[in-house]
Design a protein around this motif. Structure first.
Motif, PDB file in Angstrom:
ATOM      1  N   TYR A 221       0.820  -1.220   0.000  1.00 22.07           N
ATOM      2  CA  TYR A 221       0.000   0.000   0.000  1.00 22.07           C
ATOM      3  C   TYR A 221       0.854   1.271   0.000  1.00 22.07           C
ATOM      4  N   GLY A 222       2.179   1.106  -0.042  1.00 18.39           N
ATOM      5  CA  GLY A 222       3.060   2.270  -0.045  1.00 18.39           C
ATOM      6  C   GLY A 222       3.177   2.941   1.304  1.00 18.39           C
ATOM      7  N   LEU A 223       2.820   2.231   2.380  1.00 12.85           N
ATOM      8  CA  LEU A 223       2.852   2.780   3.731  1.00 12.85           C
ATOM      9  C   LEU A 223       3.769   1.966   4.616  1.00 12.85           C
ATOM     10  N   PHE A 224       4.196   2.569   5.736  1.00 15.50           N
ATOM     11  CA  PHE A 224       4.963   1.815   6.721  1.00 15.50           C
ATOM     12  C   PHE A 224       4.803   2.445   8.093  1.00 15.50           C
ATOM     13  N   PHE A 225       5.054   1.631   9.111  1.00 17.84           N
ATOM     14  CA  PHE A 225       5.081   2.130  10.485  1.00 17.84           C
ATOM     15  C   PHE A 225       6.534   2.398  10.828  1.00 17.84           C
ATOM     16  N   PRO A 226       6.882   3.632  11.244  1.00 14.42           N
ATOM     17  CA  PRO A 226       8.283   4.053  11.236  1.00 14.42           C
ATOM     18  C   PRO A 226       9.140   3.657  12.444  1.00 14.42           C
TER      19      PRO A 226
END
Length: 558
Positions: A221-226
């Motif tokens: 989804y092009g997201l991440f938890f940083p």
């Protein structure tokens, strides 16, 4: 397959992984990971092995076998309990677990409960912590839902039996020890992703999911938890310890990346701390109260996390320095320059040597800085050049950078496995791992003073720092059977903590307090602050069942 053989295979596997310098996790995390958007159906960890089941007719016998002689209730306040500098065994009273409670827990959990000695022992000892306790859990339960957690806690509170929450077991300061015995609540079966809101850039998860598994799910989804603490860490434990990691310099700590959460309080009530709005001025900030509470106020059962877009482009750079102070000075100068780095990691020459040995590398064994720059391709390269000039002005050399994905991933993989590389340098020794944090302007001074003390000791000691936010870690390898070693390791740890406190810093930047750092809290925060914490604890947990013996020093009395 019986319980003992299962546990033996687990320990053998762990030792093998450690030998290869790879991170490890408890077996339930490996075999049962699933990432459905709706987590209504989960497998039972022990349903395939009949010896794990606890028949109701045998509950009384199990409870009697688990109880210790001369047991007594755990104390909410012990004015005389101040652990000495070299006392590594955490003491605690032990209350006999009543057969009625075992019956109730079996009715709630079914096969997801064990009283096997090896399994209880495994849950009673953190993976990478030298801390130990006189007791281990009497029972380990594996709830599958928030409702089950609530029922478990309610039963324990009724019988006044202690509870110890258990996540990835990667914490350092003895958070998952069970000094008073009781019930260990392993959250590994609650690892579902309940909702993903792409346009809002947030995700709702259960506490047992690991941050690495979550990011695997989010990547398409092009997201991440940083946040990126040690491999194996779970979201619930990360909230409980208020962790951070190498990306905190850019994205903040767990405190900054949780929108809201749900938790089960000591009486079994389920509380939700807020909405999904990105900001709110409504009421007390219960979210931040529970983040960092280390399971002493409630058991986290659901978390809504703030997500970030995967960077369009990144550059990873590495450079060397003649001294640890030069390296720290560059980290400070970089932050003051306004360059928006996403990572600034410092490794001393001993840590680089450990990495070379463990991974067959030939890196120069000198103090080293690792940087990461993100943004557009042009912006990332521009920031790289700016930092290269700063490095040149501070005695830096061998400035190299990588833009190819595989090479960048390999550099950060080496950094993430630094702990296992350190442990491999002294087989048979234990690691006293500590972290402190100071205002950025004092980082170079603190690291220099600490490094001089560590180098003068007879031990192998490695230093790693999240240099962009003033946080550094030390791994001290010592012989746990040698009392002189134990005392010297504790002296080194105490030296660094007191030095940090004298500079306006903290005894822990991201590892948390647990049992290991309690003795420093009064000097850092003051007695009145600790009494205020105690009042909150007593109001929410009057029977002191929630992870007792952690965070708040036992000598603090009201």
């Amino acid at each position: 397959m019986t319980i003992p053989s299962f546990s033996a295979r687990l320990r053998s596997s762990f030792k093998s992984l450690l030998t290869r310098h790879r991170p490890t996790r408890p077996p339930h995390h490996h075999s049962l990971i699933s990432l459905p958007l709706a987590a209504d159906h989960r497998s039972a960890p022990f349903s395939r092995f009949s010896p794990f089941a606890v028949p109701l007719s045998l509950a009384s016998a199990f409870a009697a076998a688990a109880a210790s002689e001369g047991a007594s209730d755990s104390s909410f306040c012990d004015a005389g309990d101040r652990r000495g500098p070299a006392e590594f065994m955490v003491k605690g009273s032990h209350k006999k677990v009543p057969a009625e409670l075992v019956d109730e827990l079996t009715a709630i959990c079914g096969d997801n409960l064990t009283m096997d000695f090896e399994e209880r022992s495994f849950h009673g000892k953190p993976q990478n912590s030298f801390h130990k306790a006189v007791n281990i859990p009497d029972i380990v339960v594996f709830p599958r839902s928030e409702e089950e957690v609530s029922l478990i806690v309610k039963s324990c509170n009724k019988h006044k039996i202690p509870i110890v929450p258990y996540g990835g077991a990667t914490s350092i300061e003895g958070h998952t020890l069970a000094p008073h015995g009781g019930v260990c609540i392993d959250m590994s079966q609650m690892k579902g992703i309940k909702a993903l809101h792409i346009e809002d850039m947030d995700v709702v998860v259960e506490p047992g999911i690991g941050w690495m598994e979550l990011n695997e799910y989010l990547e398409p989804y092009g997201l991440f938890f940083p946040l990126d603490p040690g491999p194996g860490a779970t979201i619930g434990g990360m909230c409980a310890t208020r962790c951070s990691g190498s990306l905190a310099v850019r994205y903040g700590t767990m405190r900054d990346n949780v929108i809201n959460l749900k938790a089960v309080l000591a009486n079994g009530d389920i509380v939700k701390t807020g909405s999904r709005a990105r900001k709110s001025a409504a009421g007390y900030d219960l979210t931040r109260l529970l983040i960092g509470s280390e399971g002493t106020l409630g058991l986290i059962t659901e978390v809504t996390l703030r997500l970030q877009k995967i960077p369009q482009y990144s550059v990873v750079a590495m450079c060397n320095f003649p001294s640890i102070k030069d390296a720290a000075d560059v980290a400070i100068a970089t932050m003051l320059s306004g360059v928006q780095v996403s990572r600034v990691e410092l490794l001393d020459e001993v840590q680089v040597r450990a990495i070379n040995i463990a991974n067959g590398k030939t890196l120069p064994e000198v103090p080293t800085l690792l940087f990461e720059f993100i943004g557009t391709e042009a912006y990332s390269r521009e920031q790289t050049v700016l930092v290269q000039n700063i490095v040149a002005d501070h005695n830096g050399s061998d400035f190299v950078f990588e833009e190819e994905p595989k090479a960048k991933k390999e550099l950060w993989k080496i950094r993430k496995e630094a702990l296992w590389a350190s442990l491999a340098m002294a087989p048979g020794y234990e690691a006293m791992i500590t972290d402190v944090c100071v205002p950025l302007s004092r980082l170079a001074e603190l690291i220099s003073r600490s490094k001089a003390e560590l180098d003068a000791s007879p031990f192998i000691c490695t230093v790693i720092a999240h240099a962009g936010d003033g946080n550094f870690h030390t791994v001290i390898l010592f012989d746990p059977s040698n009392e002189d070693h134990r005392q010297e390791a504790e002296r080194l740890c105490k030296f660094m903590v007191l030095a940090a406190l004298s500079m306006g810093g903290t005894c822990t930047g991201e590892h948390g307090v647990g049992t290991g750092k309690m003795k420093y809290l009064e000097e850092e925060l003051g007695l009145e602050a600790l009494k205020t914490m105690k009042k909150i604890k007593q109001a929410l947990d009057p029977n002191n069942i929630m992870n007792p013996g952690k965070l708040i020093p036992p000598h603090v009395c009201l």
